[in-house]
Design a protein around this motif. Structure first.
Motif, PDB file in Angstrom:
ATOM      1  N   GLU A  65      -5.489 -18.152  -8.335  1.00  0.00           N
ATOM      2  CA  GLU A  65      -4.559 -19.074  -8.009  1.00  0.00           C
ATOM      3  C   GLU A  65      -3.677 -18.548  -6.724  1.00  0.00           C
ATOM      4  OE1 GLU A  65      -3.340 -18.561 -12.652  1.00  0.00           O
ATOM      5  OE2 GLU A  65      -2.046 -19.185 -11.270  1.00  0.00           O
ATOM      6  N   ARG A  66      -3.668 -17.439  -6.514  1.00  0.00           N
ATOM      7  CA  ARG A  66      -2.978 -16.951  -5.539  1.00  0.00           C
ATOM      8  C   ARG A  66      -3.503 -15.708  -4.988  1.00  0.00           C
ATOM      9  NH1 ARG A  66       1.811 -17.242  -3.645  1.00  0.00           N
ATOM     10  NH2 ARG A  66       3.154 -15.278  -3.186  1.00  0.00           N
ATOM     11  N   VAL A  67      -3.423 -15.372  -3.774  1.00  0.00           N
ATOM     12  CA  VAL A  67      -4.265 -14.370  -3.036  1.00  0.00           C
ATOM     13  C   VAL A  67      -3.351 -13.649  -2.025  1.00  0.00           C
ATOM     14  CG1 VAL A  67      -5.139 -15.972  -1.555  1.00  0.00           C
ATOM     15  CG2 VAL A  67      -6.320 -13.865  -1.855  1.00  0.00           C
ATOM     16  N   THR A  68      -3.676 -12.185  -2.124  1.00  0.00           N
ATOM     17  CA  THR A  68      -3.336 -11.240  -1.270  1.00  0.00           C
ATOM     18  C   THR A  68      -4.185 -10.771   0.088  1.00  0.00           C
ATOM     19  OG1 THR A  68      -1.385 -10.461  -2.482  1.00  0.00           O
ATOM     20  CG2 THR A  68      -2.192  -9.137  -0.726  1.00  0.00           C
ATOM     21  N   VAL A  69      -4.293 -11.210   1.218  1.00  0.00           N
ATOM     22  CA  VAL A  69      -5.217 -10.558   1.975  1.00  0.00           C
ATOM     23  C   VAL A  69      -4.842  -9.205   2.595  1.00  0.00           C
ATOM     24  CG1 VAL A  69      -6.304 -11.185   4.294  1.00  0.00           C
ATOM     25  CG2 VAL A  69      -5.607 -12.884   2.646  1.00  0.00           C
ATOM     26  N   LEU A  70      -5.564  -8.091   2.370  1.00  0.00           N
ATOM     27  CA  LEU A  70      -5.434  -6.678   2.755  1.00  0.00           C
ATOM     28  C   LEU A  70      -6.147  -6.325   3.991  1.00  0.00           C
ATOM     29  CD1 LEU A  70      -3.508  -4.921   0.923  1.00  0.00           C
ATOM     30  CD2 LEU A  70      -5.646  -4.212  -0.137  1.00  0.00           C
ATOM     31  N   TYR A  71      -5.717  -5.582   4.618  1.00  0.00           N
ATOM     32  CA  TYR A  71      -6.409  -5.095   5.706  1.00  0.00           C
ATOM     33  C   TYR A  71      -6.168  -3.563   6.140  1.00  0.00           C
ATOM     34  CZ  TYR A  71      -8.772  -4.612  10.525  1.00  0.00           C
ATOM     35  OH  TYR A  71      -9.589  -4.229  11.443  1.00  0.00           O
ATOM     36  N   ALA A  72      -6.956  -2.778   6.156  1.00  0.00           N
ATOM     37  CA  ALA A  72      -6.646  -1.388   6.538  1.00  0.00           C
ATOM     38  C   ALA A  72      -5.368  -0.789   5.942  1.00  0.00           C
ATOM     39  CB  ALA A  72      -6.412  -1.422   7.938  1.00  0.00           C
ATOM     40  N   GLY A  73      -5.137  -1.261   4.604  1.00  0.00           N
ATOM     41  CA  GLY A  73      -3.984  -0.806   3.746  1.00  0.00           C
ATOM     42  C   GLY A  73      -2.741  -1.628   3.745  1.00  0.00           C
ATOM     43  N   LYS A  74      -2.982  -2.738   4.717  1.00  0.00           N
ATOM     44  CA  LYS A  74      -1.500  -3.154   4.549  1.00  0.00           C
ATOM     45  C   LYS A  74      -1.766  -4.667   4.655  1.00  0.00           C
ATOM     46  CE  LYS A  74       0.183  -0.628   8.687  1.00  0.00           C
ATOM     47  NZ  LYS A  74       1.045   0.308   8.122  1.00  0.00           N
ATOM     48  N   VAL A  75      -0.672  -5.369   4.132  1.00  0.00           N
ATOM     49  CA  VAL A  75      -0.724  -6.925   3.664  1.00  0.00           C
ATOM     50  C   VAL A  75      -0.703  -7.781   4.780  1.00  0.00           C
ATOM     51  CG1 VAL A  75       0.374  -8.663   2.319  1.00  0.00           C
ATOM     52  CG2 VAL A  75       0.221  -6.377   1.503  1.00  0.00           C
ATOM     53  N   MET A  76      -1.623  -8.723   5.102  1.00  0.00           N
ATOM     54  CA  MET A  76      -1.876  -9.444   6.214  1.00  0.00           C
ATOM     55  C   MET A  76      -0.982 -10.734   5.908  1.00  0.00           C
ATOM     56  SD  MET A  76      -3.111  -7.838   8.812  1.00  0.00           S
ATOM     57  CE  MET A  76      -2.247  -6.323   8.367  1.00  0.00           C
ATOM     58  N   GLU A  77      -1.442 -11.303   4.755  1.00  0.00           N
ATOM     59  CA  GLU A  77      -0.951 -12.633   4.238  1.00  0.00           C
ATOM     60  C   GLU A  77      -0.907 -13.013   2.649  1.00  0.00           C
ATOM     61  OE1 GLU A  77      -2.878 -15.827   6.242  1.00  0.00           O
ATOM     62  OE2 GLU A  77      -1.461 -17.182   5.597  1.00  0.00           O
ATOM     63  N   VAL A  78       0.068 -13.358   2.073  1.00  0.00           N
ATOM     64  CA  VAL A  78      -0.051 -13.541   0.726  1.00  0.00           C
ATOM     65  C   VAL A  78       0.142 -15.124   0.504  1.00  0.00           C
ATOM     66  CG1 VAL A  78       1.245 -12.928  -1.282  1.00  0.00           C
ATOM     67  CG2 VAL A  78       1.011 -11.328   0.563  1.00  0.00           C
ATOM     68  N   ALA A  79      -0.536 -15.793  -0.246  1.00  0.00           N
ATOM     69  CA  ALA A  79      -0.022 -17.348  -0.367  1.00  0.00           C
ATOM     70  C   ALA A  79      -1.004 -17.747  -1.781  1.00  0.00           C
ATOM     71  CB  ALA A  79      -0.577 -18.056   0.779  1.00  0.00           C
ATOM     72  N   ASP A  80      -0.317 -19.131  -2.225  1.00  0.00           N
ATOM     73  CA  ASP A  80      -1.244 -19.511  -3.143  1.00  0.00           C
ATOM     74  C   ASP A  80      -2.615 -19.870  -2.577  1.00  0.00           C
ATOM     75  OD1 ASP A  80       1.524 -21.579  -4.219  1.00  0.00           O
ATOM     76  OD2 ASP A  80       0.792 -19.612  -5.017  1.00  0.00           O
ATOM     77  N   THR A  81      -3.697 -19.902  -3.095  1.00  0.00           N
ATOM     78  CA  THR A  81      -5.066 -20.034  -2.773  1.00  0.00           C
ATOM     79  C   THR A  81      -5.182 -21.363  -2.152  1.00  0.00           C
ATOM     80  OG1 THR A  81      -5.599 -18.511  -4.763  1.00  0.00           O
ATOM     81  CG2 THR A  81      -7.437 -19.676  -3.513  1.00  0.00           C
ATOM     82  N   PRO A  82      -4.882 -22.446  -2.690  1.00  0.00           N
ATOM     83  CA  PRO A  82      -5.288 -23.490  -2.026  1.00  0.00           C
ATOM     84  C   PRO A  82      -4.365 -23.440  -0.304  1.00  0.00           C
ATOM     85  CG  PRO A  82      -4.592 -24.119  -4.064  1.00  0.00           C
ATOM     86  CD  PRO A  82      -4.135 -22.904  -4.071  1.00  0.00           C
ATOM     87  N   THR A  83      -3.405 -23.194  -0.451  1.00  0.00           N
ATOM     88  CA  THR A  83      -2.504 -22.923   0.698  1.00  0.00           C
ATOM     89  C   THR A  83      -3.321 -22.262   1.669  1.00  0.00           C
ATOM     90  OG1 THR A  83      -0.446 -23.130  -0.471  1.00  0.00           O
ATOM     91  CG2 THR A  83      -0.064 -22.407   1.741  1.00  0.00           C
ATOM     92  N   LEU A  84      -3.494 -20.958   1.338  1.00  0.00           N
ATOM     93  CA  LEU A  84      -4.221 -20.031   2.035  1.00  0.00           C
ATOM     94  C   LEU A  84      -5.451 -20.615   2.669  1.00  0.00           C
ATOM     95  CD1 LEU A  84      -3.701 -16.619   2.533  1.00  0.00           C
ATOM     96  CD2 LEU A  84      -6.220 -16.754   1.731  1.00  0.00           C
TER      97      LEU A  84
END
Lengths: 329, 296
Positions: A224-243
């Motif tokens: 329902e919600r997702v965090t996008v991770l890259y090289a140990g840092k957060v790139m984006e966080v959002a509800d899944t549909p929004t993302l």
């Protein structure tokens, strides 16, 4: 009022190797509410597995949590002794690992895989533990579980093994489950079954699940919600549909474009380059070398995590200016 | 999801047993071992003359070559070689098995800890293992046997040898166990068990050690042969207990008369050869059976 089960703030987990300090997690944050199914997505090496290891505090040497805070059920996990952490591992939180062939002890029968953990945490007799093991096997959809109890892992198929690994992780009814790429090593047809099982179990047990994967399709299906991770840092966080519909980070857009769909006619867009060297990550925005929108400032200044709207955050200098392509449906 | 139901056991032991069964020399070794164990257990009760008995002297048979009454002949002192050889089997196997049991336990314990724990503990243990590894066990036994000769004459000679062997002979196993533990502790099933709350001792002894038993069993089997040989050497050189029947003692007694009373040296010598051969063949067979790298 949703209850925050897990709160990871500004976590830095470094591996002190002979080649240098590998910054596996470099200021990573994550919030999970009770009962949520949250996704943690990124390429291999983005730090997804290390996050789970950090929360359970089983980061292997030479890794160490060097900074940040982890709060679970309101309690600070980093100040707990190893004895206290061991009481949490199993009954409160657990991990399902990627490869069931290596995550199951080769000399334990199926029964022992389960009763070993059960008898460690619960005051059960061997018979009671065996009974519970049997019901766990039924619960994860294994046919004729009595026949499987005395089997060894090498006699079983991948899907079966993973079901047992799931049963083992759930044996002490944890409130938080990390599923670390649970289907990556399985056949595609079995993948769907195992994911279905996880979905069903999550609902049934009202479990909080963190689905770690590199597969956006699984994110769409399970979270329902997702965090996008890259090289140990957060790139984006959002509800899944929004993302999916309106991503605000170039990396997210690229990840979405890299998922094939039956309807598409254009060529698959790959993200050029490789994940950066985590010993000496790029300066400025860590994604800049591979970003097609990168400008001068991106190589100099690390973008802070900014609020797009309620519940949607992104770390990019140009999120306001860019119009990125999401996915419909 | 259909699976072929296994009709035969699939544990590492069941698989190994099936492989072992196909190995002719291993089976031969196993048969020899079983034979000697049987002789050691039952023999002393069945033979005509008790241990170290000079009875034959009074029967007028001293120094006679092999005959129907004395299948292996009689020593000049009146000791019946056949009975003595059988009695000695009991003692020699005791030394071999007891020393092996103790050294295996110590070796696994020390080796596992050395391989699992990092830092000072591991370094210290490694140093200890290496130190014991280079000590010449045989010389030490001879030394201790002299120093503690009082004990030897009180009839504790065998136990003394077992203790010395146990005290100094565990480093080989410890080395192997340390290496295997090192390799296994990074495996994912250990991480998985840790992620579910297992602590160090549980991980080490319930999860890791059962996975390293294969090489341990092979080395232990070969150690039995080695320890028996060591005992034979010790007693042959005259450092053993003159009141306890051992093959080495017989060889010692027969040494001066090899030309004339050859039977005193030959038969105990053959016993040693076959006994050691048996354990070695069995050990090799076990190695093949337990070695996962060989394909069926």
């Amino acid at each position: 009022m949703p209850e925050k089960l897990l709160e990871v703030s500004n976590l830095r987990t470094y591996f002190f190797t002979e080649a240098g300090v590998v910054k596996a997690l470099d200021g990573m944050s994550l919030e999970v509410n009770k009962g949520q199914a949250v996704g943690l997505v990124g390429e291999s090496g983005s730090g997804k597995s290390v996050t789970a290891q950090s929360v359970l505090r089983i980061v292997p040497r030479p890794g160490r949590i060097v900074h940040g805070s982890i709060k679970f059920e309101g309690e600070d996990l980093l100040s707990k002794s190893d004895d206290d952490m061991r009481k949490l591992r199993g009954p409160k939180m657990a991990i399902v690992f990627q490869d069931p062939t290596t995550s199951l002890n080769p000399v334990f029968t199926v029964e022992k895989q389960l009763t070993d953990i059960l008898m460690l945490h619960r005051d059960l007799t061997k018979e009671a533990a065996s009974k519970r093991a049997l019901s766990l096997l039924e619960h994860v959809g294994i046919q004729e579980p009595e026949k499987r109890l005395k089997a060894y892992p090498h006699e079983l198929s991948g899907g079966m093994k993973q079901r047992i690994a799931i049963a083992r992780a759930l044996s002490c009814e944890p409130v938080l489950l990390f599923a670390d790429e649970p289907t990556t090593n399985l056949d595609v047809t079995i993948q769907a079954q195992v994911l279905e099982l996880l979905k069903q179990l999550q609902k049934e047990l009202n479990m909080t699940m963190v689905m770690i994967t590199h597969d956006m399709g699984i994110i769409a299906d399970m979270t329902e919600r997702v965090t996008v991770l890259y090289a140990g840092k957060v790139m984006e966080v959002a509800d899944t549909p929004t993302l999916f519909h309106s991503p605000k980070h170039p990396y997210t857009e690229a990840l979405l474009k890299a998922v094939p769909s039956v309807k598409q006619t254009r060529a698959l867009e790959v993200i050029p380059g490789n994940i950066p060297n985590l010993i000496e990550p790029p300066s400025g925005c860590v994604f800049n070398p591979r970003c097609k929108y990168a400008k001068d400032i991106c190589t100099k200044q690390e973008p802070p995590l900014e609020k797009v709207e309620e519940g949607h955050y992104v770390a990019c200098h140009f999120w306001r200016e860019l119009t990125l392509e999401g996915r419909a449906g | 999801m259909s699976e072929s139901r296994p009709k035969r056991g699939a544990s590492q032991w069941a698989v190994a047993w099936r492989r072992f069964r196909r190995n002719k020399s291993g089976l031969l070794g196993g048969a020899i071992v079983i034979f000697f164990v049987f002789v050691a257990l039952v023999g002393p009760f069945v033979v005509a003359y008790p241990a170290r008995s000079y009875l034959s002297l009074y029967e007028g048979d001293a120094g006679t070559p092999p005959s129907f009454k004395h299948p292996f002949g009689v020593e000049d002192s009146g000791i019946d070689v056949f009975s003595e050889t059988v009695n000695a089997a009991h003692n020699d196997l005791y030394v071999g098995l007891a020393a092996t049991l103790i050294t295996t336990l110590i070796g696994v314990l020390v080796g596992a800890c050395a391989g699992y724990f990092k830092g000072v503990v591991s370094d210290v243990l490694l140093g200890v293992i290496q130190m014991f590894f280079v000590i010449p066990v045989l010389l030490l036994i001879l030394l201790f046997a002299r120093v503690f000769s009082v004990l030897v004459f009180k009839g504790l000679g065998l136990t003394l040898i077992v203790l010395i062997l146990a005290f100094f002979g565990w480093s080989g196993i410890a080395f192997i166990v340390r290496g295997e533990t090192f390799r296994l502790k990074e495996m994912e099933f250990v991480q998985a068990a840790r992620s579910l709350g297992a602590g160090s001792y549980r991980l080490l002894f319930r999860h890791i050690v059962p996975n390293i038993l294969s090489p341990v069993i092979v080395i232990a089997t070969l150690n039995i042969a080695g320890f028996i040989l060591t005992e034979v050497v010790v007693s042959f050189l005259g450092f053993g207990d003159p009141n306890t029947s051992t093959w080495g003692l017989l060889l010692n007694e027969g040494f001066g008369y090899v030309r004339t009373s050859w039977w005193v040296s030959l038969f105990p010598g053959l016993a040693v050869v076959f006994c050691v051969l048996g354990f070695n063949l069995m050990g090799d067979g076990l190695s093949d059976a337990l070695n996962p790298r060989l394909r069926e």
